[in-house]
Design an enzyme around this catalytic site. Structure first.
Site: not given
Ligand code: GAR
Length: 201
Positions: A12, A14, A94, A108, A110, A147, A149, A151
């Site tokens: 978490g 982000n 989803l 999202n 990425h 969407d 798909g 990413d």
């Molecule tokens: C982040 O690096 C995010 O970009 C990635 O997971 C991590 C979560 O970190 N997401 C993906 O790879 C989605 N395809 P966090 O829980 O510390 O935010």
């Protein structure tokens, strides 16, 4: 006030960047209505609770099918009038019903420059492992609409980060988070709240 929900599965950081940006005024006119997780043990839930934000967690294993799980999930969002759904390290794909219901209202983060290192199997540390294996010199992060798909939705914003000599997946992940993810995700939310990026289209 833009009502948002943040979806998380792990640490978490982000989510924390969003909470901090709301606290410092970098994100205005926005309220996190609740944080949703598919993982009851996600540390992100503790971060939400520390910030006084309501949480809901539903485990896929408590449901017979992915359809019934997604239905239960969907009802949590509908009953709170959520306007924008933010996937911040959410590792459950989803369903098309869900993405259709919130068309143009799900974003999202990425951890690569899409279309590099994205799609099935590219999540978390795996993305950075693949980037190092390929030997790219520049990577980064992308905020995009979601969407049906994986990413594949329209790109909102990207930020590049240099790979450095001797990087490990862990050091690269940290640099991409610090120098890209924690910056562009709050910025995108703020622009949406300010009406500078249109949603729901
Ligand atoms: C982040 O690096 C995010 O970009 C990635 O997971 C991590 C979560 O970190 N997401 C993906 O790879 C989605 N395809 P966090 O829980 O510390 O935010």
């Amino acid at each position: 006030m833009l009502k948002i929900a943040v979806l998380v599965s792990g640490g978490g950081t982000n989510l924390q960047a969003i909470i901090d940006a709301i606290g410092s005024g970098k994100i205005t006119n926005t309220k996190i209505e609740f944080v949703f997780s598919n993982n009851k043990n996600a540390y992100a839930l503790t971060r939400a609770m520390n910030a006084g934000i309501p949480t809901v967690s539903l485990s896929r294993k408590d449901y017979d099918s992915v359809e019934s799980y997604d239905k239960a999930m969907l009802s949590e969002f509908k009953k709170r009038d959520i306007e924008l759904i933010v996937l911040a390290g959410f590792l459950h794909n989803l369903s098309p019903e869900f993405t259709e219901e919130y068309k143009g209202r799900i974003i999202n983060i990425h951890p690569s420059l899409i279309p590099s290192f994205c799609g099935k199997g590219f999540y978390g540390l795996h993305v950075h492992e693949a980037a190092l294996e390929k030997g790219v010199k520049v990577t980064g992060a992308t905020v995009h609409f979601v969407d049906a798909g994986i990413d594949t939705g329209r790109i909102i914003t990207q930020k590049a980060v240099y790979v450095e000599e001797g990087d490990t997946p862990e050091t690269l992940q940290r640099r991409v988070m610090e120098n890209a993810e924690w910056i562009i995700l709050p910025e995108a939310i703020n622009k949406i709240a300010a009406g500078e990026i249109r949603i729901g289209e």
